[in-house]
Every structure is written in structure tokens, then in C-alpha cells.
Design a protein around this motif. Structure first.
Motif, PDB file in Angstrom:
ATOM      1  N   SER A  46       0.824  -1.209   0.000  1.00 12.76           N
ATOM      2  CA  SER A  46       0.000   0.000   0.000  1.00 12.76           C
ATOM      3  C   SER A  46       0.854   1.253   0.000  1.00 12.76           C
ATOM      4  O   SER A  46       0.502   2.261  -0.631  1.00 12.76           O
ATOM      5  CB  SER A  46      -0.924  -0.007   1.220  1.00 12.76           C
ATOM      6  OG  SER A  46      -0.172   0.000   2.412  1.00 12.76           O
ATOM      7  N   ILE A  49       4.957   3.162 -16.022  1.00 17.09           N
ATOM      8  CA  ILE A  49       4.228   1.896 -15.871  1.00 17.09           C
ATOM      9  C   ILE A  49       5.207   0.734 -15.737  1.00 17.09           C
ATOM     10  O   ILE A  49       5.015  -0.180 -14.925  1.00 17.09           O
ATOM     11  CB  ILE A  49       3.275   1.693 -17.060  1.00 17.09           C
ATOM     12  CG1 ILE A  49       2.180   2.770 -17.040  1.00 17.09           C
ATOM     13  CG2 ILE A  49       2.650   0.302 -17.018  1.00 17.09           C
ATOM     14  CD1 ILE A  49       1.274   2.729 -18.243  1.00 17.09           C
ATOM     15  N   LEU A 105       3.086   1.463  -3.568  1.00 18.58           N
ATOM     16  CA  LEU A 105       2.325   1.709  -4.795  1.00 18.58           C
ATOM     17  C   LEU A 105       1.672   3.089  -4.818  1.00 18.58           C
ATOM     18  O   LEU A 105       1.250   3.545  -5.885  1.00 18.58           O
ATOM     19  CB  LEU A 105       1.246   0.636  -4.967  1.00 18.58           C
ATOM     20  CG  LEU A 105       1.740  -0.788  -5.205  1.00 18.58           C
ATOM     21  CD1 LEU A 105       0.569  -1.712  -5.470  1.00 18.58           C
ATOM     22  CD2 LEU A 105       2.732  -0.844  -6.355  1.00 18.58           C
ATOM     23  N   ARG A 106       1.593   3.742  -3.661  1.00 20.71           N
ATOM     24  CA  ARG A 106       0.922   5.024  -3.625  1.00 20.71           C
ATOM     25  C   ARG A 106       1.651   6.072  -4.467  1.00 20.71           C
ATOM     26  O   ARG A 106       1.047   6.760  -5.298  1.00 20.71           O
ATOM     27  CB  ARG A 106       0.799   5.515  -2.182  1.00 20.71           C
ATOM     28  CG  ARG A 106       0.012   6.815  -2.053  1.00 20.71           C
ATOM     29  CD  ARG A 106      -0.161   7.239  -0.611  1.00 20.71           C
ATOM     30  NE  ARG A 106       1.111   7.536   0.004  1.00 20.71           N
ATOM     31  CZ  ARG A 106       1.601   6.917   1.061  1.00 20.71           C
ATOM     32  NH1 ARG A 106       0.887   5.953   1.606  1.00 20.71           N
ATOM     33  NH2 ARG A 106       2.765   7.239   1.579  1.00 20.71           N
ATOM     34  N   SER A 107       2.970   6.192  -4.271  1.00 21.21           N
ATOM     35  CA  SER A 107       3.726   7.220  -5.001  1.00 21.21           C
ATOM     36  C   SER A 107       3.785   6.952  -6.508  1.00 21.21           C
ATOM     37  O   SER A 107       3.523   7.863  -7.311  1.00 21.21           O
ATOM     38  CB  SER A 107       5.145   7.329  -4.425  1.00 21.21           C
ATOM     39  OG  SER A 107       5.089   7.783  -3.084  1.00 21.21           O
ATOM     40  N   PRO A 108       4.112   5.720  -6.967  1.00 20.24           N
ATOM     41  CA  PRO A 108       4.110   5.490  -8.426  1.00 20.24           C
ATOM     42  C   PRO A 108       2.744   5.720  -9.059  1.00 20.24           C
ATOM     43  O   PRO A 108       2.652   6.284 -10.156  1.00 20.24           O
ATOM     44  CB  PRO A 108       4.546   4.022  -8.552  1.00 20.24           C
ATOM     45  CG  PRO A 108       5.287   3.730  -7.312  1.00 20.24           C
ATOM     46  CD  PRO A 108       4.641   4.535  -6.250  1.00 20.24           C
ATOM     47  N   LEU A 109       1.682   5.320  -8.373  1.00 21.88           N
ATOM     48  CA  LEU A 109       0.353   5.542  -8.934  1.00 21.88           C
ATOM     49  C   LEU A 109       0.021   7.035  -8.992  1.00 21.88           C
ATOM     50  O   LEU A 109      -0.627   7.506  -9.942  1.00 21.88           O
ATOM     51  CB  LEU A 109      -0.702   4.799  -8.110  1.00 21.88           C
ATOM     52  CG  LEU A 109      -0.707   3.273  -8.252  1.00 21.88           C
ATOM     53  CD1 LEU A 109      -1.716   2.652  -7.300  1.00 21.88           C
ATOM     54  CD2 LEU A 109      -1.013   2.866  -9.688  1.00 21.88           C
ATOM     55  N   ALA A 110       0.486   7.779  -7.977  1.00 23.76           N
ATOM     56  CA  ALA A 110       0.255   9.230  -8.009  1.00 23.76           C
ATOM     57  C   ALA A 110       0.992   9.872  -9.180  1.00 23.76           C
ATOM     58  O   ALA A 110       0.451  10.752  -9.877  1.00 23.76           O
ATOM     59  CB  ALA A 110       0.698   9.853  -6.680  1.00 23.76           C
ATOM     60  N   ARG A 111       2.247   9.435  -9.421  1.00 21.62           N
ATOM     61  CA  ARG A 111       3.003   9.981 -10.547  1.00 21.62           C
ATOM     62  C   ARG A 111       2.331   9.649 -11.876  1.00 21.62           C
ATOM     63  O   ARG A 111       2.211  10.499 -12.770  1.00 21.62           O
ATOM     64  CB  ARG A 111       4.430   9.436 -10.520  1.00 21.62           C
ATOM     65  CG  ARG A 111       5.284   9.994  -9.398  1.00 21.62           C
ATOM     66  CD  ARG A 111       6.751   9.745  -9.676  1.00 21.62           C
ATOM     67  NE  ARG A 111       7.045   8.329  -9.794  1.00 21.62           N
ATOM     68  CZ  ARG A 111       7.468   7.572  -8.776  1.00 21.62           C
ATOM     69  NH1 ARG A 111       7.614   8.115  -7.577  1.00 21.62           N
ATOM     70  NH2 ARG A 111       7.737   6.304  -8.951  1.00 21.62           N
ATOM     71  N   LEU A 112       1.894   8.383 -12.020  1.00 20.52           N
ATOM     72  CA  LEU A 112       1.231   7.996 -13.266  1.00 20.52           C
ATOM     73  C   LEU A 112      -0.072   8.773 -13.465  1.00 20.52           C
ATOM     74  O   LEU A 112      -0.415   9.147 -14.598  1.00 20.52           O
ATOM     75  CB  LEU A 112       0.952   6.491 -13.248  1.00 20.52           C
ATOM     76  CG  LEU A 112       2.180   5.576 -13.313  1.00 20.52           C
ATOM     77  CD1 LEU A 112       1.749   4.124 -13.204  1.00 20.52           C
ATOM     78  CD2 LEU A 112       2.961   5.806 -14.593  1.00 20.52           C
ATOM     79  N   HIS A 113      -0.782   9.024 -12.395  1.00 16.61           N
ATOM     80  CA  HIS A 113      -2.026   9.773 -12.510  1.00 16.61           C
ATOM     81  C   HIS A 113      -1.762  11.199 -12.983  1.00 16.61           C
ATOM     82  O   HIS A 113      -2.470  11.724 -13.856  1.00 16.61           O
ATOM     83  CB  HIS A 113      -2.749   9.773 -11.161  1.00 16.61           C
ATOM     84  CG  HIS A 113      -4.087  10.436 -11.196  1.00 16.61           C
ATOM     85  ND1 HIS A 113      -4.327  11.683 -10.665  1.00 16.61           N
ATOM     86  CD2 HIS A 113      -5.275  10.033 -11.729  1.00 16.61           C
ATOM     87  CE1 HIS A 113      -5.572  12.016 -10.847  1.00 16.61           C
ATOM     88  NE2 HIS A 113      -6.190  11.034 -11.492  1.00 16.61           N
ATOM     89  N   LEU A 158       6.574   0.798 -12.311  1.00 19.66           N
ATOM     90  CA  LEU A 158       5.581   0.296 -11.369  1.00 19.66           C
ATOM     91  C   LEU A 158       5.580  -1.232 -11.339  1.00 19.66           C
ATOM     92  O   LEU A 158       5.463  -1.847 -10.270  1.00 19.66           O
ATOM     93  CB  LEU A 158       4.196   0.812 -11.761  1.00 19.66           C
ATOM     94  CG  LEU A 158       3.018   0.369 -10.876  1.00 19.66           C
ATOM     95  CD1 LEU A 158       3.206   0.853  -9.458  1.00 19.66           C
ATOM     96  CD2 LEU A 158       1.705   0.885 -11.450  1.00 19.66           C
TER      97      LEU A 158
END
Length: 433
Positions: free
Chosen positions: A192, A233, A195-203, A236
Motif C-alpha cells: 500500500s 508503468i 504503490l501510492r507514489s508510483p500511482l500518483a506519478r502515473l495519474h 511500477l
């Protein structure tokens, strides 16, 4: 007021299982002790009975009437006259038994309870004279009672010892399950968090690409944003793969040269969009020479990404973050410094504990704990420095390794080129020595 601990069903099940194992072990110990005590008591009682009967039979056959064995009284019936050994109690002999033996000559032995006494009576013929030998069993009874008390005390002691031993064995038996539960929760927390930071960057990158596609008629102008999105991606996926191996990180021996400076520049570029949204500038400063360490590239990328994420979260708008890489004879140092809210030096070590955070952060995290674990697994060290309101600096030091040369890839020659190469004089070809 002490805060109540949250309800933990898994931990409650482990406690119940430990209690059941403790009770089962204690029950087995008590059962074994009880069986052994019963065997011992039976053996002692049986031995006393057999010995008393044998002694009475011998006394009735050969012992003189005036000097019987200790605790034994002898009686003889001559016609109608009764003769007894000195000190015989008045309640003896058992005249009916003597008369019966005198009549039929059969030997009789049995227990008799008279006047509160337990007596063992043996009657037989000595020649033609009926003789009765009587023994008071008070001493044997007293010995049996003492034996019962000792066995009872041993049973209680074995129960206490069994509870203690059962508790220890149950803890050892349940400990691997508790560790597995902790590892499962730890892995979930790691996933949790990581994955928060990579998903924030991708968003953020996807939003920027969508906005540019809406404004720009030429899709080629947003090719760089799409390339960064694809790269993010892929990274990630590396984070997910590395998390799957995080439980074996301490046993994992990193292998492979990694350019820490190139990795820092790549991570800074990955955070550029998010930093731009926050109004924060990231500056990478690379010292002279090579900055190669031996390790797992995805894990070291996690380290730099976590340090940058920590700096971004604690740096206000208009702030700066400096990433500096320098090399010494044996070590490569990477430091991430920010001019944010800073920290109390007394909280330095606590920051590397799981679910601990700086007081100003207002939350709990595990990012720095993961950084510390990765650095330890790579044989490095980590330190933190800062003051409240004056920013913070996180520095990692990793063993330096020599950069491996790029392997020479063989050329694929056409048949004509191969024939011409073999026809060259010695020393004129490309492989001349």
C-alpha cells in the motif's frame, strides 16, 4: 486513560490456539503422572500384601509362640485350651476361624476389621494343632497414606510444571504462525505504501497527457509525455516484482552494477511532474568520477524514490530539493536535502521504525523503514540530519564497486566479408596483435 487495543481476530485465534495447546500438553503430562502414580501405588500395595501373607505363613509354621515376629501375634488351640503369644490384644484370636481349620484342616487367610483395626489373619494346622497368626496392618496403611500424599503432591507439581512447559512449547509452536501473520501484514503495508507514489506519478502524467492531447492537434507533441507514462508503468511493474521478493530481502545478496547517479537522475525526472504541480524544484548534483555500486536496481530505485517522496511531502510550495551524489575510494554517498519543515534530531532513529513518522507530518508511514531495510541489505548505512524549520538531509552510503566494461558484441559478417578478412596478411586485420 490507557487506550484500548483494536480488536484483532487473527491474533485472538492465535491466543486461543496457544491456550488449547497449553491445556492439551498439561493434560497429557497429568495423565502420564497419574498413570505412573497408580502403577507405583499398586506395586507398593501389592508388594506389602504379598510380603505380609508370606511372613504370616512362615510364622504360623515355625515361629515359637513365645517369640513371634514383630507386629505378629500367634495363637494355638490345644483341645479346648487357647494359648497366645505375649501382648496379644483381647479381641483376638478369631475363634470361629480356628474351629473351622481344626474341623477341616484347610488353610485360611483374609483381612478382618476389628475395633477400628485392619488385621491380616492366617490360620493353618501346625501338625495337628490349629495355629493362627495375626498381623496389624496399621504401619502398612500409614505407609500407603504417605505414598498417596506424595503422589498427590507430585501430581500438583507436575500440573504446574506441565502448564509452564505447555506455555513455553505453545509459544514456540505458535511463534511461526505469528511471524507469518506479521509478515503478511507487513507485506500488505509495504504494498500500500510503495504503490501510492508510483500511482500518483502515473495519474499526474496521464492528466497532463490528456490535457495536451485536448489542446494540441498534433499527437506527436505529447510523445515525450506518453513515453514517460510508459516508463512509469514499467517502473511500477518493477516495484511490484520487488515487493513480492521483499520478504526475502535480508537473505537476498544484491548482484549487478548499478550507476547510482544515473538512477538518481532517472528518479528525479520521474518526480518532475509531481514536483512541478507542487511548485518544488528538484536539483541533481553529480560529483566527478563514476558512482557505481553493486545491488538490485529496482530496490535502490525504491530507496531514492522513497527519499524524494518524503522530501516532497515535507517541502512547501516554492521550496527546493537537492540530490547530491559523490564518490570516495570505498563508498558512494547519496544525499537528499530539502528546505522544508525539518525535523527534531531526537526523532532521527524513530523515523526508521515502522509506522512511525515525524511529528509535523500528521501521519504514520513505513517508507523510511523500507529504505533502511534495503540499505542494510546492500551493506550500507543511513543517517539523517536536520533542525525544525531548517529542512532535513538523508544520506545513504553504499560500498563502491568498479564499473564493469561493456562487453564486446561480435559482428555478423557476410560470406564475402569473411573471405576477405581471412585473406588479409597477419597484423593487417582488425584482430591483429
Amino acid at each position: 486513560m490507557t487506550p484500548r487495543r483494536p480488536f484483532d481476530p487473527e491474533r485472538r485465534l492465535l491466543i486461543r490456539a496457544r491456550r488449547r495447546i497449553t491445556l492439551q500438553i498439561a493434560g497429557v503430562f497429568c495423565l502420564v503422572t497419574a498413570v505412573m502414580g497408580a502403577v507405583v501405588y499398586w506395586a507398593v500395595a501389592h508388594g506389602q500384601d504379598v510380603g505380609a501373607r508370606r511372613d504370616l505363613a512362615v510364622a504360623a509354621q515355625v515361629a515359637p509362640l513365645a517369640q513371634p515376629p514383630p507386629c505378629v501375634w500367634l495363637f494355638e488351640l490345644h483341645g479346648g485350651t487357647m494359648r497366645s503369644s505375649p501382648g496379644a490384644p483381647s479381641i483376638l484370636p478369631i475363634r470361629a476361624t480356628l474351629d473351622a481349620v481344626a474341623a477341616d484342616g484347610r488353610t485360611r487367610t483374609g483381612l478382618v476389621h476389628l475395633a477400628g483395626r485392619d488385621l491380616l489373619v492366617h490360620t493353618q494346622l501346625r501338625g495337628d494343632v490349629p495355629v493362627q497368626a495375626v498381623q496389624d496392618l496399621r504401619y502398612q496403611t500409614a505407609e500407603r497414606q504417605r505414598l498417596l500424599r506424595v503422589l498427590g503432591a507430585a501430581e500438583v507439581a507436575s500440573l504446574l510444571a506441565a502448564l509452564l512447559i505447555g506455555q513455553v512449547l505453545a509459544r514456540r509452536a505458535i511463534a511461526p504462525l505469528g511471524d507469518a501473520l506479521d509478515r503478511q501484514r507487513r507485506f500488505t503495508a509495504d504494498v500500500s505504501h510503495e504503490l501510492r507514489s508510483p500511482l500518483a506519478r502515473l495519474h499526474v502524467r496521464a492528466q497532463l497527457a490528456a490535457r495536451r492531447l485536448g489542446r494540441e492537434p498534433d499527437p506527436g507533441l505529447v510523445a515525450s509525455d506518453l513515453d514517460r507514462l510508459v516508463t512509469g508503468i514499467g517502473q511500477l511493474g518493477e516495484v511490484i516484482e520487488d515487493l513480492l521478493l521483499s520478504s526475502q530481502l535480508r537473505q537476498h545478496r544484491p548482484s549487478g552494477p548499478v550507476d547510482l547517479a544515473a538512477l538518481a537522475e532517472e528518479s528525479a525526472g520521474a518526480e518532475a511532474a509531481r514536483a512541478g504541480q507542487r511548485g518544488v524544484t528538484i536539483d541533481v548534483r553529480r560529483g566527478p568520477g563514476d558512482h557505481v555500486v553493486r545491488g538490485a536496481q529496482s530496490a535502490l530505485r525504491r530507496v531514492i524514490s522513497a527519499l524524494l517522496d518524503n522530501a516532497l511531502r515535507h517541502t512547501p510550495t516554492g521550496g527546493h530539493i537537492w540530490v547530491t551524489i559523490c564518490s570516495g575510494p570505498d563508498l558512494v554517498q547519496l544525499s537528499v536535502r530539502d528546505d522544508g519543515v525539518g525535523l527534531d534530531p531526537r526523532d532521527g532513529e524513530r523515523l526508521f521504525a515502522r509506522h512511525a513518522g515525524a511529528p509535523h507530518s500528521g501521519g504514520l508511514g513505513i517508507g523510511l523503514a523500507l529504505v533502511s531495510e534495503v540499505v542494510d541489505a546492500h551493506g550500507g548505512t543511513m543517517k539523517v540530519d536536520g533542525l525544525p524549520g531548517a529542512g532535513a538531509t538523508f544520506t545513504i552510503s553504499l560500498p563502491r564497486t568498479a564499473a564493469e566494461p561493456v562487453p564486446h558484441e561480435p559482428r555478423l559478417l557476410l560470406p564475402q566479408q569473411a573471405r576477405s578478412a581471412t585473406s588479409l596478411p597477419a597484423g593487417d586485420g582488425p584482430a591483429g596483435r
